[in-house]
Design a protein around this motif. Structure first.
Motif, PDB file in Angstrom:
ATOM      1  N   LEU A   1       9.365   8.147   2.705  1.00 33.03           N
ATOM      2  CA  LEU A   1       7.928   7.960   2.538  1.00 33.03           C
ATOM      3  C   LEU A   1       7.601   6.574   2.018  1.00 33.03           C
ATOM      4  CD1 LEU A   1       6.869  11.413   1.033  1.00 33.03           C
ATOM      5  CD2 LEU A   1       6.686  10.631   3.405  1.00 33.03           C
ATOM      6  N   SER A   2       8.539   5.979   1.292  1.00 33.16           N
ATOM      7  CA  SER A   2       8.303   4.638   0.763  1.00 33.16           C
ATOM      8  C   SER A   2       8.265   3.589   1.861  1.00 33.16           C
ATOM      9  CB  SER A   2       9.379   4.280  -0.259  1.00 33.16           C
ATOM     10  OG  SER A   2      10.670   4.302   0.325  1.00 33.16           O
ATOM     11  N   ALA A   3       8.688   3.960   3.053  1.00 37.14           N
ATOM     12  CA  ALA A   3       8.614   3.034   4.180  1.00 37.14           C
ATOM     13  C   ALA A   3       7.258   3.083   4.866  1.00 37.14           C
ATOM     14  CB  ALA A   3       9.707   3.356   5.202  1.00 37.14           C
ATOM     15  N   MET A   4       6.407   3.979   4.402  1.00 36.83           N
ATOM     16  CA  MET A   4       5.072   4.128   5.003  1.00 36.83           C
ATOM     17  C   MET A   4       4.046   3.467   4.101  1.00 36.83           C
ATOM     18  SD  MET A   4       5.359   8.097   6.269  1.00 36.83           S
ATOM     19  CE  MET A   4       3.699   8.062   6.961  1.00 36.83           C
ATOM     20  N   GLY A   5       3.582   2.300   4.511  1.00 36.55           N
ATOM     21  CA  GLY A   5       2.617   1.545   3.723  1.00 36.55           C
ATOM     22  C   GLY A   5       1.215   1.650   4.271  1.00 36.55           C
ATOM     23  N   GLY A   6       0.332   0.851   3.697  1.00 33.60           N
ATOM     24  CA  GLY A   6      -1.045   0.827   4.148  1.00 33.60           C
ATOM     25  C   GLY A   6      -1.821   2.075   3.794  1.00 33.60           C
ATOM     26  N   LEU A   7      -1.444   2.752   2.699  1.00 34.96           N
ATOM     27  CA  LEU A   7      -2.092   4.010   2.341  1.00 34.96           C
ATOM     28  C   LEU A   7      -3.034   3.884   1.148  1.00 34.96           C
ATOM     29  CD1 LEU A   7       0.930   6.453   2.806  1.00 34.96           C
ATOM     30  CD2 LEU A   7      -0.879   5.875   4.447  1.00 34.96           C
ATOM     31  N   THR A   8      -2.758   2.989   0.234  1.00 35.04           N
ATOM     32  CA  THR A   8      -3.627   2.840  -0.928  1.00 35.04           C
ATOM     33  C   THR A   8      -4.892   2.066  -0.551  1.00 35.04           C
ATOM     34  OG1 THR A   8      -2.496   0.812  -1.627  1.00 35.04           O
ATOM     35  CG2 THR A   8      -1.661   2.890  -2.502  1.00 35.04           C
ATOM     36  N   ARG A   9      -5.843   2.009  -1.473  1.00 33.31           N
ATOM     37  CA  ARG A   9      -7.098   1.302  -1.192  1.00 33.31           C
ATOM     38  C   ARG A   9      -6.810  -0.138  -0.767  1.00 33.31           C
ATOM     39  NH1 ARG A   9     -11.234   0.893  -5.602  1.00 33.31           N
ATOM     40  NH2 ARG A   9      -9.522  -0.328  -6.465  1.00 33.31           N
ATOM     41  N   MET A  10      -7.570  -0.617   0.165  1.00 35.90           N
ATOM     42  CA  MET A  10      -7.318  -1.953   0.685  1.00 35.90           C
ATOM     43  C   MET A  10      -7.540  -3.042  -0.358  1.00 35.90           C
ATOM     44  SD  MET A  10      -8.401  -1.963   4.719  1.00 35.90           S
ATOM     45  CE  MET A  10      -9.666  -0.700   4.754  1.00 35.90           C
ATOM     46  N   GLN A  11      -8.420  -2.805  -1.340  1.00 37.64           N
ATOM     47  CA  GLN A  11      -8.582  -3.785  -2.410  1.00 37.64           C
ATOM     48  C   GLN A  11      -7.268  -3.964  -3.178  1.00 37.64           C
ATOM     49  OE1 GLN A  11     -10.505  -1.106  -1.789  1.00 37.64           O
ATOM     50  NE2 GLN A  11     -12.558  -1.316  -2.678  1.00 37.64           N
ATOM     51  N   ASP A  12      -6.568  -2.845  -3.402  1.00 35.29           N
ATOM     52  CA  ASP A  12      -5.294  -2.905  -4.115  1.00 35.29           C
ATOM     53  C   ASP A  12      -4.214  -3.546  -3.255  1.00 35.29           C
ATOM     54  OD1 ASP A  12      -6.541  -1.549  -6.238  1.00 35.29           O
ATOM     55  OD2 ASP A  12      -6.017   0.405  -5.394  1.00 35.29           O
TER      56      ASP A  12
ATOM     57  N   GLY B   1       0.782  -1.232   0.000  1.00 35.59           N
ATOM     58  CA  GLY B   1       0.000   0.000   0.000  1.00 35.59           C
ATOM     59  C   GLY B   1       0.808   1.273   0.000  1.00 35.59           C
ATOM     60  N   VAL B   2       1.993   1.263  -0.616  1.00 35.09           N
ATOM     61  CA  VAL B   2       2.816   2.475  -0.708  1.00 35.09           C
ATOM     62  C   VAL B   2       2.340   3.315  -1.897  1.00 35.09           C
ATOM     63  CG1 VAL B   2       5.147   3.365  -1.080  1.00 35.09           C
ATOM     64  CG2 VAL B   2       4.793   1.305   0.309  1.00 35.09           C
ATOM     65  N   ASN B   3       2.185   4.598  -1.686  1.00 36.57           N
ATOM     66  CA  ASN B   3       1.780   5.469  -2.782  1.00 36.57           C
ATOM     67  C   ASN B   3       2.833   5.458  -3.883  1.00 36.57           C
ATOM     68  OD1 ASN B   3      -0.793   6.550  -1.976  1.00 36.57           O
ATOM     69  ND2 ASN B   3       0.263   7.791  -0.444  1.00 36.57           N
ATOM     70  N   PRO B   4       2.444   5.242  -5.122  1.00 34.53           N
ATOM     71  CA  PRO B   4       3.404   5.115  -6.224  1.00 34.53           C
ATOM     72  C   PRO B   4       4.296   6.345  -6.359  1.00 34.53           C
ATOM     73  CG  PRO B   4       1.213   4.417  -6.927  1.00 34.53           C
ATOM     74  CD  PRO B   4       1.052   5.046  -5.584  1.00 34.53           C
ATOM     75  N   GLY B   5       5.576   6.085  -6.611  1.00 34.49           N
ATOM     76  CA  GLY B   5       6.520   7.166  -6.875  1.00 34.49           C
ATOM     77  C   GLY B   5       7.062   7.873  -5.658  1.00 34.49           C
ATOM     78  N   THR B   6       6.697   7.429  -4.464  1.00 36.45           N
ATOM     79  CA  THR B   6       7.186   8.103  -3.269  1.00 36.45           C
ATOM     80  C   THR B   6       8.597   7.640  -2.929  1.00 36.45           C
ATOM     81  OG1 THR B   6       6.096   6.400  -1.931  1.00 36.45           O
ATOM     82  CG2 THR B   6       4.920   8.470  -2.260  1.00 36.45           C
ATOM     83  N   PRO B   7       9.501   8.573  -2.655  1.00 35.25           N
ATOM     84  CA  PRO B   7      10.881   8.211  -2.301  1.00 35.25           C
ATOM     85  C   PRO B   7      10.978   7.835  -0.825  1.00 35.25           C
ATOM     86  CG  PRO B   7      10.657  10.581  -2.266  1.00 35.25           C
ATOM     87  CD  PRO B   7       9.304  10.032  -2.676  1.00 35.25           C
ATOM     88  N   TRP B   8      12.093   7.234  -0.469  1.00 36.37           N
ATOM     89  CA  TRP B   8      12.342   6.970   0.942  1.00 36.37           C
ATOM     90  C   TRP B   8      12.619   8.304   1.645  1.00 36.37           C
ATOM     91  CZ3 TRP B   8      16.081   7.526   4.692  1.00 36.37           C
ATOM     92  CH2 TRP B   8      15.929   6.739   5.831  1.00 36.37           C
TER      93      TRP B   8
END
Length: 347
Positions: free
Chosen positions: A141-152, A132-139
């Protein structure tokens, strides 16, 4: 309240110039040392001392939720020691690999610094993903998951489970989730064909019925209504869904929550264990994780130890939670669940 074997145990006792690489390496090491120092200071203030690992334990088990942060600082996007060993072969005693599923804003390392080594030391093949990492986010921020829709995110979990099964040769996996990591995997189990591949499903601070923390449900409902006629509200809602599509889905009464509970919360053939705390400040009410069913066991940590002040974070790290998770994974060989003081926030 349904009694359980785990309950009875509690009662028993691109290549870069070398100079830049070196500079980045020094910076990461400095961050790591600083994080370790801060962690040590916090532990000292909290009156918690990490005991040295027993001789039989190959990995240290620090009693704090934040123990995984220095590993992420030192090795961004990596794995905790002993985790994601793709050569690990499950033994006859523990044939199911264990997959750890973090919560909102968490990651494979930052969420499991305490729990992962305890499970690994018990003889399991242990895996963890950052989903669930937002696409294109650098570290970082790339270490912060669970942000995209749960279906994805559930699709990501599905791919990861298949990878673990192929590498290990196992027939099924066990899941151990925290917060959103208790809810999102059930979409995989119920709607993406995951049920036959999952044996035990252990949830720390589950929110099957959603949460009302911070007025989340009321705010989401009002925003959705305003967005129908107000362009500014619509733009704000779109931004929220873009950068944290999962956030509104966790609100009590959301379409996602309603879908997940339609026809029953749990999937047949999967054995669920819910581990909850009355002091949960993010799952409100904490009973949102308490759903009875023949294939579910509900545990409240304070029921067997009044000294356990676990909150939403601490419950994913404390020595008591660790023991409860091990007993849920292997009820035939229980370990004692000690009644000891567990501070909030730290674990």
């Amino acid at each position: 309240m349904r009694s359980s074997r785990a309950d009875s145990v509690q009662l028993k006792g691109s290549v870069r110039p070398a100079g830049r690489q070196e500079s980045r390496g020094r910076l990461r090491r400095a961050y790591s040392r600083a994080a370790i120092a801060v962690s040590a200071g916090v532990l000292a203030i909290g009156g918690v001392v990490a005991a040295a690992p027993a001789a039989a334990d190959p990995l240290p088990v620090p009693p704090t939720f934040f123990a995984g942060i220095p590993y992420e600082l030192a090795n961004p996007g990596g794995s905790l020691p002993g985790v994601n060993d793709w050569d690990c072969v499950p033994g006859a005693e523990h044939p199911n690999p264990v997959i750890l599923v973090h919560g909102t804003g968490g990651g494979a390392q930052t969420n499991w610094g305490a729990m992962a080594p305890r499970i690994k030391n018990a003889g399991y093949c242990v895996y963890a993903l950052t989903y669930g990492v937002n696409p294109g986010t650098p570290w970082p921020l790339s270490a912060m998951g669970g942000l995209t829709r749960m279906q994805d995110s559930a699709q990501e979990l599905s791919v990861f489970v298949d990878k673990v099964l192929a590498a290990s040769g196992a027939q099924q996996v066990d899941l151990v989730g925290h917060s959103q990591g208790t809810l999102m995997p059930n979409y995989y189990v119920k709607f993406l064909g995951g049920a036959p591949k999952v044996d035990k499903y252990v949830s720390l601070a589950p929110l099957w019925k959603g949460t009302t923390a911070g007025g989340a449900s009321e705010f989401t409902a009002k925003l959705d209504e305003a967005a129908k006629t107000n362009p500014a509200a619509r733009q704000y809602a779109d931004l929220m869904n873009k950068y944290c599509g999962a956030c509104s889905q966790m609100s009590a009464g959301s379409p996602f929550i309603e879908k997940m509970n339609a026809g029953g919360t749990y999937a047949a053939g999967v054995e669920y264990t819910n581990i909850m705390t009355r002091y949960d400040e993010l799952v409100v009410p904490w009973t949102a994780g308490y759903v009875e069913a023949p294939n579910a066991t509900n545990l409240v940590v304070q029921d067997t130890c009044a000294q356990d002040y676990s909150d939403h974070l601490a419950i994913a790290a404390s020595v008591r939670s660790q023991a409860m998770v091990l007993n849920a994974l292997d009820p035939a060989h229980p370990v004692p669940v000690p009644c000891v003081f567990v501070p909030p926030f730290l674990g």
